[in-house]
Write a protein that holds these residues in place. Structure first.
Motif, mmCIF file in Angstrom:
data_model
loop_
_atom_site.group_PDB
_atom_site.id
_atom_site.type_symbol
_atom_site.label_atom_id
_atom_site.label_comp_id
_atom_site.label_asym_id
_atom_site.label_seq_id
_atom_site.Cartn_x
_atom_site.Cartn_y
_atom_site.Cartn_z
ATOM 1 N N GLY A 171 0.823 -1.377 0.113
ATOM 2 C CA GLY A 171 -0.019 0.042 -0.065
ATOM 3 C C GLY A 171 0.855 1.110 0.194
ATOM 4 N N LEU A 172 0.553 2.265 -0.667
ATOM 5 C CA LEU A 172 0.967 3.655 -0.701
ATOM 6 C C LEU A 172 -0.102 4.444 -0.452
ATOM 7 C CD1 LEU A 172 3.547 5.377 -1.269
ATOM 8 C CD2 LEU A 172 2.913 5.705 -3.827
ATOM 9 N N HIS A 173 -0.081 5.225 0.691
ATOM 10 C CA HIS A 173 -1.009 5.814 1.388
ATOM 11 C C HIS A 173 -0.709 7.299 1.558
ATOM 12 C CE1 HIS A 173 -2.286 7.516 5.551
ATOM 13 N NE2 HIS A 173 -3.368 7.667 4.692
ATOM 14 N N GLY A 174 -1.680 8.226 1.226
ATOM 15 C CA GLY A 174 -1.312 9.719 1.493
ATOM 16 C C GLY A 174 -2.471 10.774 0.847
ATOM 17 N N MET A 175 -2.476 11.952 1.275
ATOM 18 C CA MET A 175 -3.527 12.569 0.983
ATOM 19 C C MET A 175 -3.559 12.984 -0.436
ATOM 20 S SD MET A 175 -2.517 16.272 2.696
ATOM 21 C CE MET A 175 -4.168 16.988 2.040
ATOM 22 N N GLY A 176 -4.526 13.393 -0.944
ATOM 23 C CA GLY A 176 -4.543 13.708 -2.272
ATOM 24 C C GLY A 176 -3.856 14.726 -2.669
ATOM 25 N N GLY A 177 -3.012 14.615 -3.965
ATOM 26 C CA GLY A 177 -2.051 15.781 -4.344
ATOM 27 C C GLY A 177 -0.764 15.590 -3.903
ATOM 28 N N GLU A 334 2.203 28.941 2.558
ATOM 29 C CA GLU A 334 0.622 28.837 2.446
ATOM 30 C C GLU A 334 0.246 27.687 1.558
ATOM 31 O OE1 GLU A 334 -1.559 30.638 4.137
ATOM 32 O OE2 GLU A 334 0.182 31.633 5.028
ATOM 33 N N CYS A 335 0.956 27.119 0.676
ATOM 34 C CA CYS A 335 0.612 25.927 -0.293
ATOM 35 C C CYS A 335 0.681 24.501 0.389
ATOM 36 C CB CYS A 335 1.387 25.608 -1.290
ATOM 37 S SG CYS A 335 1.343 26.996 -2.471
ATOM 38 N N LYS A 336 1.118 24.652 2.051
ATOM 39 C CA LYS A 336 1.016 23.582 2.797
ATOM 40 C C LYS A 336 1.882 22.280 2.676
ATOM 41 C CE LYS A 336 -1.775 26.550 4.996
ATOM 42 N NZ LYS A 336 -1.218 27.336 6.084
ATOM 43 N N ARG A 337 3.040 22.805 1.667
ATOM 44 C CA ARG A 337 3.754 21.672 1.278
ATOM 45 C C ARG A 337 3.249 20.447 0.413
ATOM 46 N NH1 ARG A 337 6.039 19.049 6.105
ATOM 47 N NH2 ARG A 337 4.158 19.753 7.414
ATOM 48 N N LEU A 338 2.110 20.802 -0.187
ATOM 49 C CA LEU A 338 1.359 19.970 -1.093
ATOM 50 C C LEU A 338 1.847 20.121 -2.514
ATOM 51 C CD1 LEU A 338 -0.727 17.578 -0.956
ATOM 52 C CD2 LEU A 338 -2.455 19.317 -1.838
ATOM 53 N N ASP A 375 -13.995 18.776 3.483
ATOM 54 C CA ASP A 375 -13.144 18.119 4.603
ATOM 55 C C ASP A 375 -12.205 19.221 5.265
ATOM 56 O OD1 ASP A 375 -11.016 16.658 5.917
ATOM 57 O OD2 ASP A 375 -12.100 14.950 5.161
ATOM 58 N N GLU A 376 -12.087 19.432 6.613
ATOM 59 C CA GLU A 376 -11.161 20.190 7.165
ATOM 60 C C GLU A 376 -9.863 19.980 6.659
ATOM 61 O OE1 GLU A 376 -10.393 17.964 11.625
ATOM 62 O OE2 GLU A 376 -11.881 19.548 11.354
ATOM 63 N N ASN A 377 -9.286 18.625 6.478
ATOM 64 C CA ASN A 377 -7.967 18.579 5.987
ATOM 65 C C ASN A 377 -7.680 19.233 4.480
ATOM 66 O OD1 ASN A 377 -7.265 16.923 8.276
ATOM 67 N ND2 ASN A 377 -8.271 15.309 7.523
ATOM 68 N N LEU A 378 -8.725 19.586 3.677
ATOM 69 C CA LEU A 378 -8.422 19.851 2.590
ATOM 70 C C LEU A 378 -8.788 21.508 2.298
ATOM 71 C CD1 LEU A 378 -10.246 16.727 0.392
ATOM 72 C CD2 LEU A 378 -7.937 17.213 0.738
ATOM 73 N N VAL A 379 -9.304 21.957 3.382
ATOM 74 C CA VAL A 379 -9.629 23.385 3.109
ATOM 75 C C VAL A 379 -8.611 24.345 2.719
ATOM 76 C CG1 VAL A 379 -10.128 25.470 4.569
ATOM 77 C CG2 VAL A 379 -11.235 23.504 5.321
ATOM 78 N N ASP A 380 -7.409 23.957 3.314
ATOM 79 C CA ASP A 380 -6.062 24.916 2.600
ATOM 80 C C ASP A 380 -5.893 24.330 1.239
ATOM 81 O OD1 ASP A 380 -5.895 26.366 5.024
ATOM 82 O OD2 ASP A 380 -4.499 24.595 5.905
ATOM 83 N N ILE A 381 -5.913 23.323 0.839
ATOM 84 C CA ILE A 381 -5.647 22.880 -0.486
ATOM 85 C C ILE A 381 -6.695 23.504 -1.434
ATOM 86 C CG2 ILE A 381 -5.073 20.966 -2.038
ATOM 87 C CD1 ILE A 381 -3.429 21.233 0.505
#
Length: 992
Positions: A171-177, A334-338, A375-381
């Motif tokens: 498995g390779l897991h991580g948030m979108g982007g 501000e790009c939150k390292r994504l 989703d609160e984890n995606l707000v900044d994205i």
């Protein structure tokens, strides 16, 4: 006893006499044997030509050719090239050479039997085609991959886990982007390059898995063909292929939930037999649910890597102003390292030199924003991606961005579909006059979105620069559209219920039964685009009354079904674009009532006829009939009367009624009746026909302005293209590729004999020229016209039996031009041109500077490659392949000109052939192949080492080297003819 001995003796004597008579036949009936061999050889030649035609059809269909068929063709070629001279004398020419005649007669008698067997075998080779495997992970470019320092550990962990036999599912897991897909592809390419896996296959699963698509994506690169339509057998067939012992890595990308491997046909951990699975997902619970043996989490970038990535995409460097660098670093934070946010934000600021734009960007990203149910984890994205969208200065680009989000996840989107939908929905307003003007606006807007990283370049077979949309960016686009864009899979109950009571939807993609759309209490009063992917066909009669304001209807069926358009389609009075794929429509005369229609696109459809009502559509600008079955009547009788038609795409839809067709004046046209996967359909004027469909008027209309021209088997008796078909002053300067096959009376391309004035520029943009089976072709160009071909890159000439010159080297008395010859030519491929004695004359040191490959086969009279030359440097030449050229002497006709002006010197000492050290890069060949008749180079232990000067391909600088044919260092020679004889003649010719 005496009787027995007499019988034995009698039998023995009879056998001896019969054997002697048979053997004496080789001497006394030699001419009859030679004649019989020539007769059998003619039959074999006919079979070989037929086989070559089958090869070409297979290649056009993107198929591989079976090895036994290729072997047959090579064997036949050797026999056809066999010399059948009937005289050789001895004793100073006084007497016939009986020993030679006897041996030769025996050889030919054996070859007669060999030839007969080959002819019989050809009849048994019924199917020579093999399905070509689709490329797997190697088709993805590494151009945009960045090796981040903070990702090195994860890269190594993933690589090691996939090599480790203890793990089956990883498995390779991580948030979108975060770059999961990019990393998976790069690691997959590394594993295939290192031979850890024979095949590395990637398929996108997405939020709504399509099992059939996943199976197709895996089966394609494996060469697995579904021989029947029974979908229940697919999992078993796929499982058998994946467990045959071959090492295969399957990458399941963007998995949102549990996948049952048994439903797909992917083996489980207890019976995988060399197969492995890599799962990429946003959710850790998916990895757990799918029993991943090891799960690797892909975190966000480190701040330094994020800043480095931002600088790269924004094109910042140490010499940029300190103010921009300072603001840039703040924006990067501000790009939150994504990665996906960094690439889009930085790209949107690329080229912005003023401090004000950067200040506005930073303030916008720092400002609080209402995000609704994000989703609160995606707000900044979401905030970052929305800024990139709002920062677009082009309104068309913004609308195109939203339009792209209506397509299915991970779908490849072409420029053409965007143009046809964009025109239909009024994306361009009144800002264009011609259909192609709107296409150009799409290309400009699309390129801006690609440059802003809001769209991704897709790997496309053609140079059309198709696009895809990242799944996270697609979600943001639909969120920005404020629920005006909706994608619904009717098999998903939650998605299906989202239609109820909605009255604000502008763009809708609905995957399912149209009846479900009717029963969902859906209000389509504001609907402008409907993309309907149908599993089963069928409309209620009133279907279109609820969506009467529709501007675009795109109807897609996976496998052709019969469907009658309901009469309610007449209510679509505002429809501008109608696209239908894979439907047996029958009678389509009802479409004549759609008076607003600008685009009619029928792909793989069956229709009774193209009805007269189509000619009454006064606004129709584009008509596409691709792979359509038109049962009755000549469709061009209707097409020629369409008053506003600008573009016609008529591909593989000709019927027996299409004779002497006439066209209206068109801006773009594609007339194609030859199947091929190789066509670049982005070109505007394309003709590829193997039958005489065109009337004389249409010939004069389309051929002079064509960009691609392919004609086969014409019976019109043309002896040249210019001036007989096209006036010389028109020049055919738009032409990029020219293919002529089976032109029985063609003598040359351009006849300048009766032209007194200087010849104007002709074929000035021609890049590829292919001539095949032009039996009366004597020469291709004269010198003056050949020097117009400054863009020519590839030249192919096959089966032109009377061809004596490609370029005649005769200068007219008033011709003082010194233009260089074919300065961009890279590939020359000549086969079965028996009268040709040399390929090109050379006149300048700059001739053929980029020539990389020369392949010559079965040219009996070929003596030299170049007819005459100056001080010539073929610095780019990599491959020289000669096959069955029995009279070949050498590269150039004069020995002392071969290395004129250089330090090359070739001599022939008494005991060993040697060369002086090489001090220049005249001929940097890296691959030489020679094929011919008799392999006499058998004794590799011979003390004589024949040497030939070939500069090393591994060094940039000129160096001292000589390469031995015995040791095969830096050169590959397939020796099937008397190489010593060839070299002796060559050195005799070239000796200084």
């Amino acid at each position: 006893m005496e009787g027995f001995l007499l019988d034995v003796g009698k039998t023995f004597v009879e056998k001896c006499i019969i054997g002697a008579i048979e053997k004496s036949r080789y001497l006394f009936c030699f001419k009859c044997i030679a004649k019989e061999f020539n007769d059998e050889k003619d039959k074999l030649e006919a079979e070989r030509k037929t086989m070559r035609q089958r090869f070409e059809v297979a290649i056009d269909k993107d198929k591989d050719i079976q090895f036994n068929a290729q072997f047959w063709e090579e064997h036949a070629e050797k026999l056809i090239q066999e010399d059948t001279k009937t005289k050789q004398r001895c004793f100073f020419g006084i007497c016939p050479d009986c020993i030679w005649q006897y041996k030769r007669g025996e050889e030919l008698a054996n070859k007669i039997e060999e030839t007969k067997k080959l002819v019989e075998k050809a009849e048994k080779l019924e199917n020579i085609e093999l399905a070509r495997r689709l490329p797997d992970v190697e088709r993805y470019s590494s151009q945009y991959y960045i090796s981040f320092k903070s990702r090195e550990l994860r890269y190594k962990e993933l690589l090691d886990a996939l090599k480790d036999d203890r793990y089956y599912t990883i498995g390779l897991h991580g948030m979108g982007g975060t770059g999961k897909t990019t990393l998976a592809k790069e690691v997959g390419k590394q594993l295939k390059a290192s031979m850890q896996f024979n095949r590395v296959i990637i398929t996108t699963v997405s939020n709504t898995p399509n099992i059939k698509k996943i199976q197709d994506d895996i089966a394609g690169p494996l060469g697995l063909v579904w021989e029947d339509n029974n979908e229940s057998n697919r999992p078993e067939k796929l499982w058998n292929r994946l467990t045959n012992g071959e090492k295969i890595l399957v990458i399941l990308d963007d998995v949102w939930g549990y996948l049952n491997f048994d439903d797909i046909g992917i083996p489980n951990s207890d019976n995988h037999k060399g197969c492995k699975v890599l799962v990429t997902t946003r959710y850790l619970w998916v990895c757990n649910k799918m029993a991943c043996g090891i799960t690797i989490q892909l975190e966000l970038l480190s701040e330094e890597d994020a800043w480095a990535m931002f600088q790269r995409y924004a094109e910042l460097s140490n010499i940029s102003s300190k103010g921009l660098l300072k603001q840039g670093r703040k924006i990067s934070l501000e790009c939150k390292r994504l990665p996906v946010a960094i690439s889009t934000i930085a790209s949107s600021l690329k080229g912005q030199k003023g401090r004000e734009e950067w200040d506005v960007a930073l303030k916008s990203l720092q400002r609080p924003m209402s995000m609704g149910d994000v989703d609160e984890n995606l707000v900044d994205i979401y905030k970052c991606l929305k800024f990139s969208y709002e920062n677009l200065k082009d309104k068309t680009a913004k609308e195109l961005f939203l339009l792209c989000s209506v397509f299915q996840e991970d779908e490849v989107i072409s420029t053409e579909i965007l143009t046809r939908l964009g025109i239909g929905v009024g994306l361009f307003g009144q800002g264009y006059d011609k259909y192609n003007d709107a296409r150009n606006l799409v290309v400009v807007a699309k390129n801006k979105l690609i440059d802003s990283c809001l769209l991704l370049d897709s790997c496309s077979f053609f140079k059309t620069r198709d696009v895809k949309m990242h799944d996270l960016i697609r979600e943001v686009a639909q969120w920005i559209a404020n629920q005006e864009i909706l994608v619904v899979d009717s098999s998903n109950k939650n998605q299906k219920s989202s239609l109820a009571g909605r009255d604000n939807i502008r763009y809708l993609l609905f995957d399912g039964n149209p009846m479900d759309l009717c029963s969902s209490r859906f209000d389509g009063s504001k609907l402008q685009i409907l993309i309907l992917i149908m599993v089963t066909a069928g409309f209620v009669d009133s279907f279109f009354e609820n969506i009467a304001g529709l501007r675009v209807l795109n109807l897609i069926v996976d496998e052709q079904v019969t469907l009658s358009l309901p009469q309610s389609i007449r209510s679509l009075t505002n429809i501008h674009s109608l696209l239908i794929k894979s439907v047996d429509l029958g009678d389509i005369s009802v479409l004549g009532s759609l008076q607003s229609l600008e685009t009619l696109d029928l792909n793989q459809c069956t229709i009774e006829e193209l009805p007269q009502e189509i000619a009454k559509l006064k606004k129709l600008r584009l008509l596409n009939l691709e792979k359509c079955k038109i049962i009755d009547k000549n469709p061009f009788e209707v097409i020629q009367r369409c008053p506003s038609l600008e573009e016609l795409y008529f591909r593989l839809s000709f019927n027996s009624f299409c004779q002497e067709i006439t066209l209206p004046a068109l801006e773009r046209y594609q007339l194609i009746d030859v199947f091929s996967d190789m066509y670049d359909f982005s070109l505007s004027k394309y003709v590829s026909l193997q039958h005489n469909y065109l009337s004389e008027a249409t010939v004069k209309q389309v051929i002079p302005t064509a960009e691609i021209l392919g004609l086969e088997g014409t019976k019109k008796g043309w002896r040249n293209l210019m001036p007989e078909i096209v006036p010389m002053d028109q020049g055919m300067n738009d032409l990029i590729e020219l293919r002529l096959t089976d032109f029985s009376q063609l003598e040359c391309l351009i006849d300048t004999k009766h032209i007194g004035s200087p010849v104007p520029n002709v074929f000035s943009n021609l890049k590829e020229l292919t001539l095949k089976s032009c039996s009366t072709l004597v020469f291709v160009f004269d010198l003056s016209t050949s020097q117009s071909l400054l863009q020519l890159e590839r030249l192919v000439i096959w089966d032109c039996e009377q061809l004596k010159n490609i370029v005649t080297n005769e200068r007219k008395s008033d011709d003082k031009s010194c233009n260089i010859l074919f300065p961009k030519l890279k590939v020359v491929d000549i086969e079965r041109c028996q009268q040709l004695q040399f390929i090109f004359p050379l006149f300048s040191v700059e001739d053929l500077l980029l020539l990389e490959t020369i392949e010559i086969a079965s040219c009996r009279n070929l003596k030299h490659i170049f007819g005459q030359h100056q001080d010539v440097e073929l610095a780019s030449l990599k491959t020289l392949q000669l096959r069955y050229v029995p009279n070949f002497i050498g590269i150039f006709p004069e020995s002392n000109d071969l290395f004129e002006g250089s330090s090359h010197s070739i001599s022939k000492p008494q005991t060993q052939l040697e060369v002086e050290p090489i001090k220049s890069n005249k001929f940097p060949w890296s691959h030489v192949c020679c094929y011919g008749y008799n392999n006499k180079l058998r004794d590799s232990s011979s003390s004589t080492s024949t040497k030939i000067p070939i500069p090393s391909v591994y060094e940039d600088q000129p160096q001292h080297c000589s390469i031995s044919l015995v040791t095969f260092s830096h050169i590959f020679l397939m020796l099937t003819f008397d190489i010593f004889s060839f070299l002796t003649k060559t050195f005799d010719t070239f000796s200084c």
